[in-house]
Design an enzyme around this catalytic site. Sequence first.
Site, PDB file in Angstrom:
ATOM      1  N   GLY A  42       0.788  -1.222   0.000  1.00  0.00           N
ATOM      2  CA  GLY A  42       0.000   0.000   0.000  1.00  0.00           C
ATOM      3  C   GLY A  42       0.820   1.272   0.000  1.00  0.00           C
ATOM      4  O   GLY A  42       0.345   2.331   0.398  1.00  0.00           O
ATOM      5  N   ARG A  82      -5.083 -11.378  -3.022  1.00  0.00           N
ATOM      6  CA  ARG A  82      -6.459 -11.021  -2.691  1.00  0.00           C
ATOM      7  C   ARG A  82      -7.137 -10.489  -3.937  1.00  0.00           C
ATOM      8  O   ARG A  82      -6.498 -10.339  -4.980  1.00  0.00           O
ATOM      9  CB  ARG A  82      -6.466  -9.911  -1.625  1.00  0.00           C
ATOM     10  CG  ARG A  82      -5.588  -8.719  -2.018  1.00  0.00           C
ATOM     11  CD  ARG A  82      -5.683  -7.564  -1.077  1.00  0.00           C
ATOM     12  NE  ARG A  82      -4.642  -6.573  -1.258  1.00  0.00           N
ATOM     13  CZ  ARG A  82      -4.600  -5.667  -2.215  1.00  0.00           C
ATOM     14  NH1 ARG A  82      -5.570  -5.627  -3.119  1.00  0.00           N
ATOM     15  NH2 ARG A  82      -3.616  -4.795  -2.310  1.00  0.00           N
TER      16      ARG A  82
END
Length: 520
Positions: free
Chosen positions: A173, A301
């Site tokens: 991130g 994911r």
Amino acid sequence: MERLSVADWPFQKVLIANRGEIALRVIRACRELGLQSVAVYSDVDRDALHVRMADEAYAIGPAAAAQSYLNIPRLLAVAQEAGAQAIHPGYGFLAENAAFVDACRQAGLIFVGPSAAAQRAMGEKTAARRAAQAAGVPIVPGALTDNADDDEIQASAQRLGYPLLLKAAAGGGGKGIRLVREPHELLAALRSARSEAQTAFGDNRVYLEKAIMPARHIEVQFIADAHGHAVHLGERECSIQRRHQKLLEESPSPVVDETLRAQMTTATLNLVHSIEYVNAGTAEFLLGPEGNFYFLEVNARIQVEHPVTEWCTEIDLVQEQLRVAAGLPLSFTQEEVLFRGTAIECRISAEDPANHFLPATGTIQALQEPSGPGVRVDSSLYAGLQIPLYYDPLLSKLIVWGRDRTQAIARLRRAVEEYQIVGVRTTLPFVRWLLEQPRFLAADLSTDFIAEEWDGHGHTATIPPVSEEFTAEQIAALCAGLLFQEQSLHEQARYQSTTQDGTEQSRWRDMSRKEGLRRV
């Protein structure tokens, strides 16, 4: 294609361990498959749309994520209380937490995502680099800093050559990353990166990596089942970023030809097979100026930008995730994956682009979402919703499809002009600016595009600062929203009853409970 009835799956009820638009996305996928959905919510999300949309919803704690959406014991207790047999993590929060996967398995729950082993192999960045290298996937030249003193680190940096990047080993991130252009910047950047990595991930390890500049960010979507089948679903261009955070994504990449696509997707599937990965994931690469690509990481994911791939392939990735978690084979083969047109997604966030993109909060007083041919909005917004500051500022995703990039951009322009959010400052003005930039229109992109083109003071000459005054259209939308809200409150009052303890209880919720809907 496997036609096994959902009644024969090992789960019929799925708890969604997330919030916002991704929780709604999973709820809708469950509903189409005939599965029941269980929502969870923190105190500030009590009135969130995903709470209303799910078949059941349970409170899990205070606003702080550590006490609610990251509270593994509480999530597992709710799953047991609700009778859920599976958990879908969405993205963010616990989606790439191997300990959470282990806890789900130990509690007898099916985790809708890759195994803990695969997450550990890919979640630690230096381990992921080693796995990629072993699978024959090109990696960016780099060096570890573990147990090395300052002199050794400086020597490694000199061998790699400047500019270079410091990256958190346990990161993601955009956290724990520092660009180092000159040798004298290295040690200060190292201390700063380690500090941020420790705060963000509880792990201060960082490593050195050669900075590829200019570079494009290209990623390959893949999904694999437990029967040995793994397929790719093409690539996405994610080069429009700010501080390592993606702002706009498109598929296919305007610069990836068939030869390069074959090389990148083959490398991705080789890596997937080598680590025995099962479920959806994304392999991320840097594409250098000479056309060479380098492995960055695997996101284990579903990703924020998965809708652009869904639109170009007509494959529902979330439903495929659920099928794979149920032990079924993929519903398609690689040969059956057909690509058509171009899809573009822009992220609409509660941030003020005229004030250095600072997070914004407030109550949505009026809302008009775009629609029409080739337009999709993944959103959890409604008029009257209060936007908290506790979580990621992403409000919605605006996705368009066109037969080619030119039509897709034209549709995105039109959709952005239709999109009206009154009461909270958003990144919509920034998106309008971006869609007029010659370099963007010419697909002349790199991960430095925003840094090079956007005025660091918060706005450019081509986009005015956000005004405190509403336009005539916004005033009309605001009035309509307030009128609708007043009418809704009036109607709601007609259906309020009082419980024995003196609290108000909605009769429509009483009726819905009789049909199997619970709110706890």
